[in-house]
Motif scaffolding. Structure first.
Motif: not given
Length: 464
Positions: A200-209, A216-221, A230-233
């Motif tokens: 599980t990856v937790v990111e405080v911003m509205d998207r990963i990377l 690119i962030s959306a593609f990677a996600k 599991k990605i939690m933005e």
């Protein structure tokens, strides 16, 4: 000149410091370097290099599972985590000794110990044998940075790890929480997820990377989610309750706090500059948010004191540090080097799929008021990508509509960390779309997608 007297003393032998020392010596300066731990710094010993060795192991493991696709057979596929780590450490050791050899070859005097600056032009080094007092007109601070630790989320090496623990893991995580989705967090998430950890990856911003282009962030996600990550933005870890062999994380999303259980947590929430204990403030060197304030030529404002690499602020990348090291050495030797342009420094992330970018994102270009032309090309339209069995990815280019200047390039997919250099050279040579269009790219290569992405920005794309 007395034996303890030098033209230039470098503090820190990471990719900024050791390169500065070597370049200074090449230019005829008498150079000393001080290092308290490892030649090659974090990058060679605990960062860029050993992580790439580990990621290569996970990449091969992933490919072994796909053997059938390639007409091959591989039975009883498994791994030995200790052996994976051992290979990674051996790679780091080989490069570490290589740095020592290069310094010796260039006649740089090396001191192993803790440095401080008691006065202008002076460096005091605490070594095993006592204290050495050194003098130099020019001092280059290249002391790097370390992992940021958030209150309550501190690493203990058992349940909660920093990148260092993650490189020599005491065990294979079963349920892993990675806090932070920058390059470090995503690389470790990618490595352990590929080897079978439920991640599980937790990111405080509205998207990963978050530093990458949004597309690119959306593609990677999407790719990571497909790999069962599991990605939690827009999420924050508020608290970690440590128990026997387990951690309960209190994760806040959308104003609600939920509890999730893990056996391992990797904290990758940024870095803090190593400014302590040097005596910088007493010298008048300005430190802001744990980083030394410098001008574009890495001068600190105190005569004869320079700061390069992570200690001098973003982007926190080894290649930026090395380039600044060369620039400062040339400045000290009386040259007139160009300042390092942060917009021409590429970022590379070695997860699966890889991510690489240089220059402005589409959103940044618009914010700066440019009228832009954007081109895209998918891996699925490229013969080499299909032959490699790597048909997922894209190349995106952003141009100034009025001048044809290449403002930015962003990629996700196989080997893009190697491809990005083409666009960096282009930007350094101040290329326009016309020159890129007239360049003949060899076939069949992944690099052809770079050409097609440029053509697409101008409505001339051939293969989609």
């Amino acid at each position: 000149m007395a034996s303890d007297s030098f033209d230039m003393i470098v503090i820190g032998a990471g990719p900024g410091g050791y390169v500065a020392a070597i370049r200074g010596a090449q230019l005829g300066l008498k150079v000393a370097i001080v290092e308290r731990e490892h030649m090659g710094g974090i990058c060679l010993n605990w960062g860029c290099i050993p992580t790439k060795a580990m990621l290569r192991s996970s990449e091969v493991f992933h490919l072994m599972h796909r053997a059938k696709e390639f007409g091959l057979s591989a039975e009883g596929i498994g791994y030995d985590l200790d052996a994976v780590v051992k290979r990674s450490r051996a790679v780091a050791k080989q490069l570490n000794s290589g740095v020592g050899h290069l310094l010796k070859k260039n006649k740089v005097t090396a001191y192993m110990g803790e440095a401080s600056l008691p006065a202008k032009g002076r460096v005091s080094v605490k070594t095993d044998k006592g204290t050495e007092e050194l003098k130099a007109k020019n001092i280059v601070i290249a002391t790097g940075a370390r992992a940021r630790e958030l209150p309550g989320l501190e690493a203990d090496g058992d349940l909660v790890w920093t990148y260092k623990h993650a490189l020599v893991p005491p065990r294979m995580p079963k349920k892993l929480l990675v806090i932070g989705s920058g390059a470090i967090g995503i690389e470790f998430a990618s490595f352990y997820n590929t080897l079978g950890a439920e991640t599980t990856v937790v990111e405080v911003m509205d998207r990963i990377l978050p530093v990458e282009d949004a597309e690119i962030s959306a593609f990677a996600k999407k790719a990571f989610t497909k790999q069962k990550m599991k990605i939690m933005e827009k999420a924050a870890v508020k608290q970690l309750d440590r128990g026997k062999g387990k951690v309960t994380a209190h994760i806040e999303t959308g104003g609600k706090v939920e509890k999730h259980e893990f056996d391992t947590v990797i904290s990758a929430v940024g870095i803090v500059g190593n400014t302590e204990g040097l005596g910088l403030e007493d010298l008048g060197v300005k430190v802001e948010k744990t980083h030394v304030v410098t001008d574009p030529h890495c001068r600190t404002g105190v005569d004869g004191v320079y700061a390069i690499g992570d200690i001098a602020g973003a982007p926190w990348l080894a290649h930026k540090a090395s380039h600044e090291g060369v620039m400062v050495a040339e400045l000290i030797a009386g040259g007139k080097p160009h300042a390092v342009d942060p917009d021409s420094i590429a970022g590379c992330t070695y997860c699966h799929p890889q991510i690489a970018s240089v220059g402005l994102t589409e959103a940044q270009a618009k914010e700066k008021g440019y009228k832009i032309k954007v081109g895209r090309f998918p891996f699925i339209g490229n013969g080499k990508a299909i032959a490699l069995g790597e048909a997922e990815g894209m190349v995106k280019t952003v141009f100034d509509a009025s001048t044809g200047e290449l403002l930015g390039a962003h990629m996700v997919g196989a080997e893009v960390t190697e491809l990005i250099q083409g666009y960096i050279v282009g930007r350094t040579l101040e290329t326009t779309e016309e020159e890129l269009m007239n360049t003949v790219f060899p076939h069949p290569t992944l690099s052809e997608m770079m050409h097609e992405s440029v053509l697409d920005a101008y409505g001339r794309v051939i293969h989609i």
